[in-house]
Design a protein around this motif. Structure first.
Motif, mmCIF file in Angstrom:
data_model
loop_
_atom_site.group_PDB
_atom_site.id
_atom_site.type_symbol
_atom_site.label_atom_id
_atom_site.label_comp_id
_atom_site.label_asym_id
_atom_site.label_seq_id
_atom_site.Cartn_x
_atom_site.Cartn_y
_atom_site.Cartn_z
ATOM 1 N N VAL A 183 0.829 -1.287 0.034
ATOM 2 C CA VAL A 183 0.105 -0.061 -0.079
ATOM 3 C C VAL A 183 0.973 1.303 -0.018
ATOM 4 O O VAL A 183 0.611 2.318 -0.520
ATOM 5 C CB VAL A 183 -1.142 0.039 1.075
ATOM 6 C CG1 VAL A 183 -0.369 0.315 2.508
ATOM 7 C CG2 VAL A 183 -2.224 0.917 0.921
ATOM 8 N N TRP A 184 2.204 1.297 0.653
ATOM 9 C CA TRP A 184 3.049 2.231 0.769
ATOM 10 C C TRP A 184 3.283 2.530 -0.804
ATOM 11 O O TRP A 184 3.637 3.716 -1.085
ATOM 12 C CB TRP A 184 3.829 2.263 1.422
ATOM 13 C CG TRP A 184 3.450 1.843 3.111
ATOM 14 C CD1 TRP A 184 3.748 0.589 3.958
ATOM 15 C CD2 TRP A 184 2.693 2.793 3.823
ATOM 16 N NE1 TRP A 184 3.152 0.863 4.998
ATOM 17 C CE2 TRP A 184 2.509 1.940 5.017
ATOM 18 C CE3 TRP A 184 2.184 3.748 3.675
ATOM 19 C CZ2 TRP A 184 1.654 2.724 6.124
ATOM 20 C CZ3 TRP A 184 1.379 4.457 4.585
ATOM 21 C CH2 TRP A 184 1.024 3.768 5.918
ATOM 22 N N VAL A 185 3.797 1.569 -1.535
ATOM 23 C CA VAL A 185 4.410 1.677 -2.910
ATOM 24 C C VAL A 185 3.050 2.286 -3.752
ATOM 25 O O VAL A 185 3.580 3.217 -4.567
ATOM 26 C CB VAL A 185 4.651 0.325 -3.564
ATOM 27 C CG1 VAL A 185 5.074 0.346 -4.923
ATOM 28 C CG2 VAL A 185 5.772 -0.247 -2.618
ATOM 29 N N CYS A 186 1.964 2.065 -3.537
ATOM 30 C CA CYS A 186 0.983 2.630 -4.025
ATOM 31 C C CYS A 186 0.972 4.072 -4.010
ATOM 32 O O CYS A 186 0.691 4.811 -4.876
ATOM 33 C CB CYS A 186 -0.414 2.023 -3.700
ATOM 34 S SG CYS A 186 -1.822 2.859 -4.554
ATOM 35 N N LEU A 187 0.944 4.565 -2.731
ATOM 36 C CA LEU A 187 0.916 5.850 -2.487
ATOM 37 C C LEU A 187 2.481 6.672 -3.069
ATOM 38 O O LEU A 187 2.417 7.926 -3.543
ATOM 39 C CB LEU A 187 0.889 6.423 -1.003
ATOM 40 C CG LEU A 187 -0.373 5.926 -0.334
ATOM 41 C CD1 LEU A 187 -0.279 5.908 1.134
ATOM 42 C CD2 LEU A 187 -1.540 6.874 -0.932
ATOM 43 N N ALA B 78 2.555 10.131 -5.742
ATOM 44 C CA ALA B 78 3.403 10.993 -5.771
ATOM 45 C C ALA B 78 4.660 11.284 -6.810
ATOM 46 O O ALA B 78 4.719 12.401 -7.431
ATOM 47 C CB ALA B 78 4.227 11.137 -4.481
ATOM 48 N N VAL B 79 5.259 9.940 -7.149
ATOM 49 C CA VAL B 79 6.234 10.145 -8.061
ATOM 50 C C VAL B 79 5.575 10.268 -9.748
ATOM 51 O O VAL B 79 6.248 11.063 -10.547
ATOM 52 C CB VAL B 79 7.077 8.762 -8.343
ATOM 53 C CG1 VAL B 79 8.246 8.744 -9.596
ATOM 54 C CG2 VAL B 79 8.012 8.895 -6.948
ATOM 55 N N SER B 80 4.290 9.731 -9.888
ATOM 56 C CA SER B 80 3.720 10.176 -11.056
ATOM 57 C C SER B 80 3.360 11.503 -11.310
ATOM 58 O O SER B 80 3.659 12.164 -12.247
ATOM 59 C CB SER B 80 2.212 9.290 -11.077
ATOM 60 O OG SER B 80 1.495 9.721 -12.111
ATOM 61 N N LEU C 184 0.890 5.947 -12.436
ATOM 62 C CA LEU C 184 -0.441 6.016 -11.982
ATOM 63 C C LEU C 184 -1.132 4.984 -12.396
ATOM 64 O O LEU C 184 -1.983 4.669 -11.489
ATOM 65 C CB LEU C 184 -0.806 7.440 -12.742
ATOM 66 C CG LEU C 184 -2.188 7.879 -11.786
ATOM 67 C CD1 LEU C 184 -1.804 8.243 -10.300
ATOM 68 C CD2 LEU C 184 -2.646 9.345 -12.282
ATOM 69 N N ALA C 185 -1.071 4.416 -13.782
ATOM 70 C CA ALA C 185 -1.869 3.022 -13.782
ATOM 71 C C ALA C 185 -1.538 1.993 -12.821
ATOM 72 O O ALA C 185 -2.258 1.229 -12.499
ATOM 73 C CB ALA C 185 -1.561 2.742 -15.067
ATOM 74 N N GLY C 186 -0.141 1.926 -12.402
ATOM 75 C CA GLY C 186 0.114 0.967 -11.229
ATOM 76 C C GLY C 186 -0.542 1.270 -10.200
ATOM 77 O O GLY C 186 -1.061 0.284 -9.345
#
Length: 173
Positions: free
Chosen positions: A41-45, A49-51, A67-69
């Motif tokens: 879930v942290w990778v999702c967030l 941010a990086v997107s 963002l698709a990820g």
């Protein structure tokens, strides 16, 4: 109730819009856990941010991929984002709309994560104020240091770690 690094992430995300710092904060927190216990879930967030960091810099391919990820993670893991005090359905809508903007080549605009937990939002607002940030501010697109942060950072520690790992691999082979 929420980890301090997550609150710091939200403060930067909505305060100074320093998405690179958001990435650094959550990645460091994520890496504190043993590899087999790291919560995606942290990778999702981090990817959100990086997107936005990439979109702000005009790297639409990178922004789209990340963002698709994030959207894929949310679709495959219902309820996970909601446990972090975010409106999951609203976030999914916001991210889907942003993904379309990115695919259309629309320039970056500041984006807010829809917070569902008032106590979390209050903690973030107070934290932003303590850091001298304006909550829900717009990104300063003229701030070269903010927009191009990855090119201006000191990479010596990262380089040293990579060289150390390479040396260790060679030693073990």
């Amino acid at each position: 109730m929420y980890p301090d690094p997550y609150i710091d992430f939200l403060i930067h995300f909505h305060g100074d819009r320093d998405y690179f710092e958001c990435h650094e904060i959550l990645e460091e927190y994520w890496k504190e856990a043993p590899a087999e216990e790291r919560d995606p879930v942290w990778v999702c967030l981090i990817q959100i941010a990086v997107s936005l960091y990439h979109q702000r810099r005009g790297n639409f391919k990178g922004a789209e991929r990340l963002l698709a990820g994030s959207l894929k993670f949310m679709t495959g893991n219902p309820g996970r984002i909601g446990k972090l005090g975010l409106h999951e359905n609203r976030l999914s809508t916001v991210l889907s709309e942003r993904l379309q903007d990115i695919r259309s080549g629309k320039p970056y605009e500041s984006m807010d994560l829809p917070l569902a937990d008032q106590a979390l939002e209050n903690a973030c607002k107070n934290g932003a104020e303590e850091k001298g940030m304006v909550w829900l501010s717009d990104s300063d697109l003229q701030n070269h240091e903010l927009v191009h942060r990855h090119m201006l950072r000191d990479r010596s520690g990262v380089i040293e770690e990579r060289l150390s790992q390479l040396a260790s691999k060679k030693k073990n082979t």
